[in-house]
Design a protein around this motif. Sequence first.
Motif, PDB file in Angstrom:
ATOM      1  N   ARG A 214       9.150 -16.562  -1.491  1.00 52.25           N
ATOM      2  CA  ARG A 214       9.487 -16.774  -2.901  1.00 52.25           C
ATOM      3  C   ARG A 214      10.009 -15.510  -3.583  1.00 52.25           C
ATOM      4  O   ARG A 214      10.743 -15.587  -4.562  1.00 52.25           O
ATOM      5  CB  ARG A 214       8.279 -17.328  -3.662  1.00 52.25           C
ATOM      6  CG  ARG A 214       7.113 -16.371  -3.822  1.00 52.25           C
ATOM      7  CD  ARG A 214       5.948 -17.046  -4.535  1.00 52.25           C
ATOM      8  NE  ARG A 214       6.339 -17.547  -5.858  1.00 52.25           N
ATOM      9  CZ  ARG A 214       5.550 -18.310  -6.610  1.00 52.25           C
ATOM     10  NH1 ARG A 214       4.374 -18.695  -6.144  1.00 52.25           N
ATOM     11  NH2 ARG A 214       5.949 -18.697  -7.799  1.00 52.25           N
ATOM     12  N   ALA A 217      13.897 -14.700  -1.085  1.00 46.75           N
ATOM     13  CA  ALA A 217      14.992 -15.640  -0.871  1.00 46.75           C
ATOM     14  C   ALA A 217      15.781 -15.866  -2.158  1.00 46.75           C
ATOM     15  O   ALA A 217      15.209 -15.950  -3.247  1.00 46.75           O
ATOM     16  CB  ALA A 217      14.458 -16.966  -0.343  1.00 46.75           C
ATOM     17  N   ASP A 218      17.092 -15.965  -2.024  1.00 48.59           N
ATOM     18  CA  ASP A 218      17.938 -16.315  -3.168  1.00 48.59           C
ATOM     19  C   ASP A 218      17.956 -17.829  -3.372  1.00 48.59           C
ATOM     20  O   ASP A 218      17.930 -18.304  -4.503  1.00 48.59           O
ATOM     21  CB  ASP A 218      19.365 -15.811  -2.937  1.00 48.59           C
ATOM     22  CG  ASP A 218      19.423 -14.300  -2.828  1.00 48.59           C
ATOM     23  OD1 ASP A 218      19.017 -13.626  -3.796  1.00 48.59           O
ATOM     24  OD2 ASP A 218      19.840 -13.790  -1.774  1.00 48.59           O
ATOM     25  N   ARG A 219      18.019 -18.566  -2.264  1.00 48.42           N
ATOM     26  CA  ARG A 219      17.980 -20.026  -2.323  1.00 48.42           C
ATOM     27  C   ARG A 219      17.077 -20.556  -1.231  1.00 48.42           C
ATOM     28  O   ARG A 219      16.865 -19.906  -0.209  1.00 48.42           O
ATOM     29  CB  ARG A 219      19.388 -20.621  -2.147  1.00 48.42           C
ATOM     30  CG  ARG A 219      20.316 -20.410  -3.327  1.00 48.42           C
ATOM     31  CD  ARG A 219      21.617 -21.184  -3.181  1.00 48.42           C
ATOM     32  NE  ARG A 219      22.431 -20.675  -2.095  1.00 48.42           N
ATOM     33  CZ  ARG A 219      22.795 -21.385  -1.028  1.00 48.42           C
ATOM     34  NH1 ARG A 219      22.378 -22.638  -0.891  1.00 48.42           N
ATOM     35  NH2 ARG A 219      23.557 -20.855  -0.088  1.00 48.42           N
ATOM     36  N   ILE A 220      16.554 -21.756  -1.436  1.00 44.41           N
ATOM     37  CA  ILE A 220      15.699 -22.416  -0.451  1.00 44.41           C
ATOM     38  C   ILE A 220      16.272 -23.794  -0.144  1.00 44.41           C
ATOM     39  O   ILE A 220      16.641 -24.552  -1.046  1.00 44.41           O
ATOM     40  CB  ILE A 220      14.251 -22.528  -0.943  1.00 44.41           C
ATOM     41  CG1 ILE A 220      13.594 -21.145  -1.008  1.00 44.41           C
ATOM     42  CG2 ILE A 220      13.433 -23.447  -0.040  1.00 44.41           C
ATOM     43  CD1 ILE A 220      12.151 -21.140  -1.457  1.00 44.41           C
ATOM     44  N   THR A 234      15.621 -20.244  -5.589  1.00 37.67           N
ATOM     45  CA  THR A 234      14.195 -20.117  -5.258  1.00 37.67           C
ATOM     46  C   THR A 234      13.285 -20.378  -6.457  1.00 37.67           C
ATOM     47  O   THR A 234      12.261 -21.054  -6.327  1.00 37.67           O
ATOM     48  CB  THR A 234      13.909 -18.720  -4.691  1.00 37.67           C
ATOM     49  OG1 THR A 234      14.738 -18.519  -3.554  1.00 37.67           O
ATOM     50  CG2 THR A 234      12.458 -18.587  -4.271  1.00 37.67           C
TER      51      THR A 234
END
Length: 508
Positions: A214, A217-220, A234
Amino acid sequence: MTKELEIIELSVSAGSKSLLSKVSFSVRAGELVAVVGRSGSGKTLLTKAIMGLLPAQLRAEGEILLGGERIDQLDDRGMDAVRGRRIGMLFQQPKRVMNPRLTVRAHLLEALGAHGAGKARRHEAQVESLLHEVGLAPAAEIAGKRPDQLSGGMAQRAMLAIALAGNPEFILADEPTSSLDSILKSEVLELLRRKQQERGLGILLITHDIASVRHIADRIVVVSDGEIIDQCPTAMIFSKDRHAKTRELVDATQAGPRQRREISSGCILEARSAGKNYTRRSKGRAALEPTTLRLHAGEILGVVGRSGSGKSTFARLLAGLEKPTSGQILTHHEHFTPNAVQVIAQEPFSSFDPALTLRKSLSAAVHRLPVLEATKIVENAMTQVGLPLQLLDRKPGQCSGGQLQRIAIARALLVAPQVLICDESTSALDSVAQRHILDLLLELRDRLGLCLVVISHDMDVIRYVSDNVAVFYEGELVEHRSLDEFLSSAEHEHSQDLVAALSATSGV
């Protein structure tokens, strides 16, 4: 133009069975994207498809573009120019991937394309520079080591150095921290994030632990049963209006406070100055220095420490699987039998005979009893761990990891133990299955009055289940206190590092 790794409508199938279904997302240079999902959801299959490493019996459809060029149609020679050069790879267990006969230096020289003694000498400074970049020092000494001479954290850093040697545009990291303790996990994740920012790398990070990424990461992207069910920045993934399976993953890693029990029962098992030395004539460093610790009925003791800290040796002494070379293991209960201490292994598949049905495997523990009585005991144990009786007629390979771990617990219950030792029993499971097993152990403790010894390198597990915590460091018990005291005012430096790493990776 920003470089980009694009996956467009990617599907993978085995005959008529779909394994991945129309997966689409992208990773830009300088971006870290985490792909999260339970075991068997298709995460690792995705990385194999990108790298062109799918087994021959699997069929892939869709497009994989690197910098706007399709790489899914390249032959083996074409992919050789991609693997390690344009896309680097980090693996879950680097020691199994690295050649055990080669030194770290030899691995790095191969990645640098430096063949021959003359070229090797000219690249020596570059080898040491790469090792310094990933925090391995003294670099010259580390370069001369083989994989088996490295710790888990050092091996993962060395693998990152090898991946960086080709100066790739992107790195695929497949569960790179799942076998590491909380401190090393935090260090490796921060290192990945730092290299991503310094080098402008695009990183695709595969994990089942949504909480650990969390902060980096920039995106999940959330994958379930071979399909993308959720993807967003994120910060948004932790909101309450996400997909139900996304919420399940989030909830499994965000355990709320649990009511601790006051331990008022008497001592049932005691290690009194118990130590173990495997070296000849007790020369050299002991695996476990003399340790004194008492266990009580209904207590849950969390045991934590790095690999080689002595925690598993301590467990083997408690279980009677090893004899102490100093001190004693004492019982303080009149009905305490050799079977009263049972061990739940880390890897459930390896603890069962793959050729036998689970009914036969479990019945072996009560084979001296009449058939009807043994059958009743086996079926009752299955009920206690919340599994249908139909599973008894399956073989181990026909069960999931979570199911097999529950069956391993059922087998231990057959002999009515007083102490259950869980030695990294949930480390091979995804976060949801892990939470289910931990809840089961807590329920069994409450219902049967068992004493649980939960050994783990994962501080989230220790925090969730423990009443008391024992910290081992370099073969010594360095701290033993209640969980609340441990979290609020840890005394030993290693204990303080563990608590700090817990906050860094869980976000609480």
